[in-house]
Each structure stands twice: as C-alpha cells, then as structure tokens.
Scaffold this motif. Structure first.
Motif, short mmCIF file in Angstrom:
data_model
loop_
_atom_site.label_atom_id
_atom_site.label_comp_id
_atom_site.label_asym_id
_atom_site.label_seq_id
_atom_site.Cartn_x
_atom_site.Cartn_y
_atom_site.Cartn_z
N VAL B 31 0.84 -1.21 0.00
CA VAL B 31 0.00 0.00 0.00
C VAL B 31 0.87 1.25 0.00
O VAL B 31 0.64 2.19 -0.78
CB VAL B 31 -0.97 0.01 1.22
CG1 VAL B 31 -1.72 1.33 1.30
CG2 VAL B 31 -1.95 -1.13 1.12
N LEU B 32 1.90 1.26 0.86
CA LEU B 32 2.77 2.45 0.94
C LEU B 32 3.50 2.70 -0.39
O LEU B 32 3.63 3.86 -0.80
CB LEU B 32 3.77 2.31 2.09
CG LEU B 32 3.17 2.42 3.51
CD1 LEU B 32 4.23 2.15 4.56
CD2 LEU B 32 2.52 3.77 3.75
N LYS B 34 2.38 1.85 -3.31
CA LYS B 34 1.35 2.34 -4.25
C LYS B 34 1.07 3.83 -4.02
O LYS B 34 0.87 4.58 -4.96
CB LYS B 34 0.04 1.54 -4.08
CG LYS B 34 0.01 0.23 -4.83
CD LYS B 34 -1.37 -0.40 -4.77
CE LYS B 34 -1.42 -1.69 -5.58
NZ LYS B 34 -2.75 -2.30 -5.59
N ILE B 35 1.07 4.21 -2.74
CA ILE B 35 0.83 5.63 -2.40
C ILE B 35 1.98 6.50 -2.94
O ILE B 35 1.73 7.57 -3.51
CB ILE B 35 0.65 5.79 -0.87
CG1 ILE B 35 -0.70 5.23 -0.46
CG2 ILE B 35 0.76 7.26 -0.45
CD1 ILE B 35 -0.90 5.11 1.04
N GLU B 38 1.54 6.87 -6.58
CA GLU B 38 0.37 7.72 -6.84
C GLU B 38 0.71 9.20 -6.64
O GLU B 38 0.35 10.05 -7.45
CB GLU B 38 -0.77 7.30 -5.89
CG GLU B 38 -2.06 8.06 -6.07
CD GLU B 38 -2.92 7.53 -7.20
OE1 GLU B 38 -2.69 6.39 -7.65
OE2 GLU B 38 -3.81 8.29 -7.64
N THR B 39 1.43 9.50 -5.54
CA THR B 39 1.77 10.90 -5.26
C THR B 39 2.77 11.45 -6.30
O THR B 39 2.71 12.62 -6.66
CB THR B 39 2.34 11.10 -3.84
OG1 THR B 39 3.16 9.99 -3.51
CG2 THR B 39 1.27 11.22 -2.80
N GLN B 42 0.77 12.27 -9.33
CA GLN B 42 0.02 13.51 -9.08
C GLN B 42 0.91 14.74 -9.20
O GLN B 42 0.48 15.78 -9.69
CB GLN B 42 -0.64 13.45 -7.71
CG GLN B 42 -1.97 12.71 -7.74
CD GLN B 42 -2.66 12.67 -6.39
OE1 GLN B 42 -2.18 13.25 -5.42
NE2 GLN B 42 -3.78 11.98 -6.33
N ARG B 133 -21.24 11.04 -3.36
CA ARG B 133 -21.02 9.62 -3.07
C ARG B 133 -19.57 9.23 -3.31
O ARG B 133 -18.97 8.49 -2.55
CB ARG B 133 -21.94 8.79 -3.96
CG ARG B 133 -21.73 7.30 -3.75
CD ARG B 133 -22.65 6.49 -4.61
NE ARG B 133 -22.11 5.15 -4.77
CZ ARG B 133 -22.64 4.21 -5.50
NH1 ARG B 133 -23.74 4.46 -6.16
NH2 ARG B 133 -22.10 3.04 -5.60
N TYR B 134 -18.97 9.76 -4.38
CA TYR B 134 -17.62 9.35 -4.72
C TYR B 134 -16.54 10.22 -4.08
O TYR B 134 -15.37 9.99 -4.28
CB TYR B 134 -17.45 9.27 -6.24
CG TYR B 134 -18.17 8.07 -6.77
CD1 TYR B 134 -17.65 6.80 -6.59
CD2 TYR B 134 -19.41 8.20 -7.39
CE1 TYR B 134 -18.32 5.69 -7.03
CE2 TYR B 134 -20.10 7.08 -7.84
CZ TYR B 134 -19.54 5.83 -7.66
OH TYR B 134 -20.21 4.73 -8.08
N GLN B 135 -16.94 11.24 -3.36
CA GLN B 135 -15.94 12.07 -2.68
C GLN B 135 -15.58 11.50 -1.31
O GLN B 135 -14.61 11.93 -0.70
CB GLN B 135 -16.45 13.50 -2.51
CG GLN B 135 -15.94 14.39 -3.60
CD GLN B 135 -16.36 15.80 -3.39
OE1 GLN B 135 -17.32 16.08 -2.65
NE2 GLN B 135 -15.69 16.73 -4.02
N TRP B 136 -16.37 10.53 -0.85
CA TRP B 136 -16.13 9.88 0.43
C TRP B 136 -16.05 10.88 1.56
O TRP B 136 -15.16 10.84 2.39
CB TRP B 136 -14.84 9.06 0.40
CG TRP B 136 -14.73 8.25 -0.80
CD1 TRP B 136 -13.85 8.42 -1.81
CD2 TRP B 136 -15.53 7.13 -1.16
NE1 TRP B 136 -14.06 7.49 -2.77
CE2 TRP B 136 -15.07 6.69 -2.38
CE3 TRP B 136 -16.60 6.48 -0.54
CZ2 TRP B 136 -15.64 5.60 -3.03
CZ3 TRP B 136 -17.15 5.40 -1.18
CH2 TRP B 136 -16.66 4.99 -2.40
N GLN B 137 -16.98 11.81 1.55
CA GLN B 137 -16.93 12.79 2.64
C GLN B 137 -17.38 12.13 3.93
O GLN B 137 -18.22 11.25 3.93
CB GLN B 137 -17.84 13.97 2.31
CG GLN B 137 -17.18 14.85 1.28
CD GLN B 137 -18.07 15.95 0.82
OE1 GLN B 137 -19.28 15.88 0.96
NE2 GLN B 137 -17.49 16.97 0.26
N SER B 138 -16.81 12.56 5.04
CA SER B 138 -17.18 11.96 6.33
C SER B 138 -18.50 12.51 6.80
O SER B 138 -18.92 13.56 6.38
CB SER B 138 -16.12 12.29 7.35
OG SER B 138 -15.98 13.66 7.45
#
Lengths: 193, 138
Positions: B31-32, B34-35, B38-39, B42, B133-138
């Motif tokens: 995961v790390l 992949k992050i 990804e960064t 970006q 829905r796709y912004q995953w807001q809390s």
C-alpha cells in the motif's frame, strides 16, 4: 494505550507519510474481511483493500472528522467492493425464500461445545460465507466491530430500521445455516441420549 | 424474544471467536509503495493553469482601465494614446443598434426555458449526489 486516529491523520496532513502505516496496520484486517465478504475471492479482496487505503490517503483532506475514521474507511471499502462487482458484472446474491427456518439453539450450542476450536471456527466461517454478501457485512460489523445500527446504516447508505430488519433476518438465516451444517452431529448427539 | 436474545449472544461470541481474515504479510508495504507511486504521478501531472492568477489580474486591470478612461476621458482630448487606441469609438458605440434583430417564436422561448430548467435540475438531482457519493466525505 494507543494514540487516537486523529493524531496520525494530523501527522499525515503535515507530510509524514509513514504515519499512515500505523492506520493501515490498525484497520487492514477489517477492511480485508469486509472486501472478502463482498467479493468472496482472496486475491480480489486483497487488491480492493489496497485500493481502499490508497483512495483513503488521497481523499484524506475530505475527511472532516464528523464520523470515526474507521467507519469512513469501511464505507470506502463497501463501495469499492460494490463498484468492483459492478465492473465484473457480478451481481449480489438475492434473498431466497427458505422453506427451512427452524433451528434449535441449545442443540447447536451443544454440538459446537463438542467440537475442537479449529473445527468450530471452520463451521462458523463456512456458514457466514453462505450468507448473502451484504448480510455477511452487517453480521461482521455488528458482532465483531460492535458498530451501532446507525453507524452501519451510514456505511451502507441505508436507513437504520432497514439495517435492523436485515440484521434480524441474517441472524435467523445464520442460525439455520449452522443447524444445517451441524445436522449430522446433532442427530448423532440425540442418538447417544 | 428470549430465544432471540440468546441467539444474539451466541452469534456475538461465535463471530468474535472466528476473528478477522488476514491479508498478505507485505500488505502495508504494498500500500505504501502504491501511495508513493500515486503521489509521484500527481506531482508530475499537477494541473497548472495556462494563465496564472497574476496574469488574469493584469489583463482585467488593463481592460477596466481602458473602459474607465474611455468613459471619463474627454473625447476631444487629442492625447496620442487616446487617438492611437481609437477609444473615442468606444463611447460612440451603440450596442442595441449593432445587434441583429432576430425574431423568436414564443414556443421556442418556452422550450429553451424548459431545457434550461431541466439542465439545472440535473445538477441537483444527478450530478451533485453522485459527486458526493464518490468524494467519500465523512
């Protein structure tokens, strides 16, 4: 006592990427379990779980702390799994009308007590795996994570009453599945008496 | 009711006993990495506008300055810049007289308004809920 999630979230937002590994280690088991309950295949569940953590990291600035970080993460896991199933054109199992709804809890408990721990775990795991995907998720979130109906409703985007009904039905269904799985042992037990 | 309560307790004990599924041992590392990837992506493809904010401020200021000077300056002024930019034409410009007079049927206008209304409704009924829905807001 372990530090709260918000502490690590603050660290990540200040640029400390390694702080995220603590949160991954803390929640990877639950996220993986939820994904596995949904997609039923380990390799796919692993891939989805990894995506969940990457997505959560990139969207961390949208987490406002109104809910627990864990429930926010489980919501991502639930929707990622749903999206995956949709992409694979696999639909969720639908409820079947079961003719068999009878179970006798003391008989199930008696037989379970006679089994070895490993065998007992296997029986329960197999029974949960036979549940409808969403029911297995509800059972896990409620009984293992001890989330409230409201929290589960928030994760699955459902009404709390709908979750309550679903939990009730899943409970009964799981009891029947356990009874069916343990039928030979139950009969053997009665024969001994 | 009592039976249901007992079943509830039994399942709670059973599900806790089974525990959670375990992902692969290198899960966190994967995961790390992949992050990190990804960064990096970006950063490489970070959106930069064609015109910076400063450039837009300068352009807007120039346009506003031209219009203001055209309105308030004396048209008889024989300043070089004023005549060079032909700013006297701005004050003499008649917008309504310059537009072509196209007749529209009422039915066309009603249709246009209805389409505009539905497009606006689409934003609130379809676009925004999906975005949320796709912004995953809390």
């Amino acid at each position: 006592m372990s530090l709260k999630d918000q502490h690590y979230i603050d660290c990540i937002q200040q640029g400390d990427t390694n702080a995220y590994s603590v949160l991954i280690d803390r929640y990877k088991y639950m996220v993986f379990t939820l994904a596995l309950k949904m997609v039923k295949r380990r390799e796919e569940a692993e891939e989805i779980s990894q995506d969940v953590f990457v997505k959560a990291y990139t969207a961390l600035n949208t987490f406002k702390g109104e809910s627990k970080f864990s429930t926010w993460l489980y919501k991502i896991a639930y929707y990622r799994s749903l999206d995956y199933l949709k992409k694979q054109k696999r639909s969720l199992q639908t409820h079947t009308i079961d003719s068999d709804t009878e179970y006798h809890l003391p008989a199930i408990e008696n037989v379970m007590d006679t089994l070895e721990l490993k065998e007992r775990k296997k029986v329960i795991q197999e029974a949960i795996a036979l549940l409808k995907e969403e029911d297995a998720v509800v059972i896990t979130l409620h009984y293992f994570e001890e989330l409230t109906l409201k929290e589960i409703a928030g994760i699955m985007n459902l009404d709390a009453n709908t979750v309550k009904v679903r939990l009730y039905r899943s409970r009964k269904r799981l009891a029947v599945l356990l009874k069916n799985r343990l039928e030979p042992e139950i009969l053997e037990n009665y024969g001994r008496r | 009711m009592e039976e249901d309560k007992k079943l509830n307790e039994f399942l709670k004990k059973s599900v806790k006993m089974v525990g959670l599924e375990k992902p692969s041992s290198d899960f966190t590392q994967v995961v790390l990495s992949k992050i990190t990837k990804e960064t990096q992506i970006q950063k490489e493809y970070k959106y930069t506008p064609l015109f910076s904010k400063t450039a837009w401020v300068v352009v807007c200021s120039v346009v506003v300055a031209i219009f203001v000077s055209a309105i308030f300056a004396n048209s008889s002024t024989e300043s070089t810049l004023y005549t060079l930019l032909k700013l006297n034409q701005l004050t003499a410009f008649n917008l309504s007289g310059s537009l072509p007079n196209i007749p529209f049927l009422n039915i066309f206008m009603y249709g246009f308004c209805a389409i505009a209304f539905f497009a606006w409704m689409h934003i609130f009924l379809v676009y925004k809920p999906f975005k949320k829905r796709y912004q995953w807001q809390s």
